[in-house]
Design a protein around this motif. Structure first.
Motif, PDB file in Angstrom:
ATOM      1  N   ILE A 161       0.848  -1.183   0.000  1.00 16.29           N
ATOM      2  CA  ILE A 161       0.000   0.000   0.000  1.00 16.29           C
ATOM      3  C   ILE A 161       0.890   1.240   0.000  1.00 16.29           C
ATOM      4  O   ILE A 161       1.871   1.315   0.755  1.00 16.29           O
ATOM      5  CB  ILE A 161      -0.934   0.026   1.221  1.00 16.29           C
ATOM      6  CG1 ILE A 161      -1.929  -1.136   1.137  1.00 16.29           C
ATOM      7  CG2 ILE A 161      -1.679   1.355   1.329  1.00 16.29           C
ATOM      8  CD1 ILE A 161      -2.854  -1.247   2.314  1.00 16.29           C
ATOM      9  N   LEU A 169      -4.683   6.524   0.515  1.00 18.05           N
ATOM     10  CA  LEU A 169      -4.101   5.191   0.476  1.00 18.05           C
ATOM     11  C   LEU A 169      -4.336   4.565  -0.889  1.00 18.05           C
ATOM     12  O   LEU A 169      -5.460   4.578  -1.392  1.00 18.05           O
ATOM     13  CB  LEU A 169      -4.712   4.302   1.559  1.00 18.05           C
ATOM     14  CG  LEU A 169      -4.626   4.806   3.007  1.00 18.05           C
ATOM     15  CD1 LEU A 169      -5.109   3.728   3.964  1.00 18.05           C
ATOM     16  CD2 LEU A 169      -3.225   5.247   3.359  1.00 18.05           C
ATOM     17  N   ALA A 171      -3.915   1.064  -2.845  1.00 21.37           N
ATOM     18  CA  ALA A 171      -3.630  -0.366  -2.810  1.00 21.37           C
ATOM     19  C   ALA A 171      -3.159  -0.844  -4.168  1.00 21.37           C
ATOM     20  O   ALA A 171      -3.561  -0.312  -5.206  1.00 21.37           O
ATOM     21  CB  ALA A 171      -4.881  -1.134  -2.385  1.00 21.37           C
ATOM     22  N   VAL A 212      -3.337   2.278   7.098  1.00 18.97           N
ATOM     23  CA  VAL A 212      -2.686   1.292   6.222  1.00 18.97           C
ATOM     24  C   VAL A 212      -2.922  -0.120   6.761  1.00 18.97           C
ATOM     25  O   VAL A 212      -3.234  -1.051   6.007  1.00 18.97           O
ATOM     26  CB  VAL A 212      -1.180   1.593   6.106  1.00 18.97           C
ATOM     27  CG1 VAL A 212      -0.448   0.419   5.455  1.00 18.97           C
ATOM     28  CG2 VAL A 212      -0.946   2.859   5.301  1.00 18.97           C
ATOM     29  N   LYS A 215      -6.507  -1.223   6.046  1.00 16.78           N
ATOM     30  CA  LYS A 215      -6.740  -1.500   4.622  1.00 16.78           C
ATOM     31  C   LYS A 215      -6.027  -2.779   4.192  1.00 16.78           C
ATOM     32  O   LYS A 215      -6.568  -3.592   3.432  1.00 16.78           O
ATOM     33  CB  LYS A 215      -6.262  -0.322   3.773  1.00 16.78           C
ATOM     34  CG  LYS A 215      -6.690  -0.421   2.311  1.00 16.78           C
ATOM     35  CD  LYS A 215      -6.381   0.840   1.561  1.00 16.78           C
ATOM     36  CE  LYS A 215      -6.940   0.793   0.144  1.00 16.78           C
ATOM     37  NZ  LYS A 215      -8.411   0.786   0.126  1.00 16.78           N
TER      38      LYS A 215
END
Length: 265
Positions: A161, A169, A171, A212, A215
């Protein structure tokens, strides 16, 4: 995220796998348990050896030719040593090393392509980063181990990430996203919910790292885990996380391997 996995693709290895995702392709080969040299022997557990081979060149290595031994020795660069140490430390937590004392489990990881090799405009600063290829190395390793008869304590899944300069953020970050990111993070979770790998590069606040973590947990396990009370809240639909994908891939392999039994019966 699109990932491509091919299991048992090398005929002379005890276990092997090819893994492709996010611009990175890695081929993993596992051999073991095999005989270990006396200096590396561990009396109560198996030794785990990891070798990472780069996509191009010899990984910043230099060659040494000894006058007394006319063999070519390759001294690996810092980048490969760093990746090897992370993967080796992580796999020792996954493999049931106590089941095969005084032996060696060898994992060889050949990087075939990376975002760097596919994009010539990749900057020198970011090309020195080890992290973009790390999730592919970990994923290829666990698939190769699963294709062998080596007992495991648990499995793992890993993702990358990036945090943009604006704090968003990203991904499965692309080459451009990694170049522009203020920081990049690689996290790996075990099938038991443990955080096995936490590698970060760049500048970031602890509050952003917590985002982070959440996620990455969604991507890898399909859930957010509260470290304080252990409550789990589902955040993705079933089948969309890496752990579920891993289970489905292995279930498919078992079905294919057992087809001969059904044909006979």
């Amino acid at each position: 995220m699109t990932q491509t996995v091919q299991l048992s693709n090398l005929g002379r290895a005890d276990g092997s796998a090819s893994y492709s995702s996010n611009g990175c392709t890695v081929i993993a080969a596992v051999n073991g348990p095999i005989e270990v040299q006396r200096r590396d022997e561990l009396p109560e557990e198996a030794a785990v050896d990891v070798a990472v081979r780069p996509a191009t060149g010899v990984g910043g290595s230099h060659y040494l030719c000894c006058l007394f031994r006319p063999t070519l020795t390759i001294c690996k660069g810092v980048r490969e040593r760093h990746l090897e140490s992370i993967v080796q430390r992580t796999l020792r937590q996954v493999i049931l090393i106590s089941a095969h004392p005084r032996t060696l489990i060898q994992i060889i990881l050949q990087i075939v392509t990376t975002q760097e090799t596919q994009n010539t405009s990749f900057s020198l600063h970011q090309s020195a980063s080890n992290l973009p290829v790390l999730p592919a190395l970990l994923q290829a390793s666990i698939f190769a181990l699963l294709s062998t008869s080596i007992p495991l304590i648990k499995t793992l899944t890993s993702t990358l990430i990036a945090i943009s300069p604006g704090g968003d953020l990203v991904a499965h970050a692309s080459t451009s996203s990694i170049q522009e990111a203020s920081s990049i993070h690689v996290l790996a979770f075990s099938s038991l919910g443990e955080l096995l790998v936490n590698e970060s590069e760049g500048n970031f606040a602890i509050t952003l790292w917590e985002e982070v973590f959440d996620k990455a947990s969604l991507i890898c396990r399909g859930s957010e885990v509260d470290n304080m009370d252990g409550d789990v809240s589902m955040g993705q639909s079933e089948g969309s996380d890496l752990e579920t994908s891993l289970k489905e891939i292995m279930e498919s392999k078992v079905r294919i391997d057992q087809e001969w039994r059904r044909a006979l019966g």
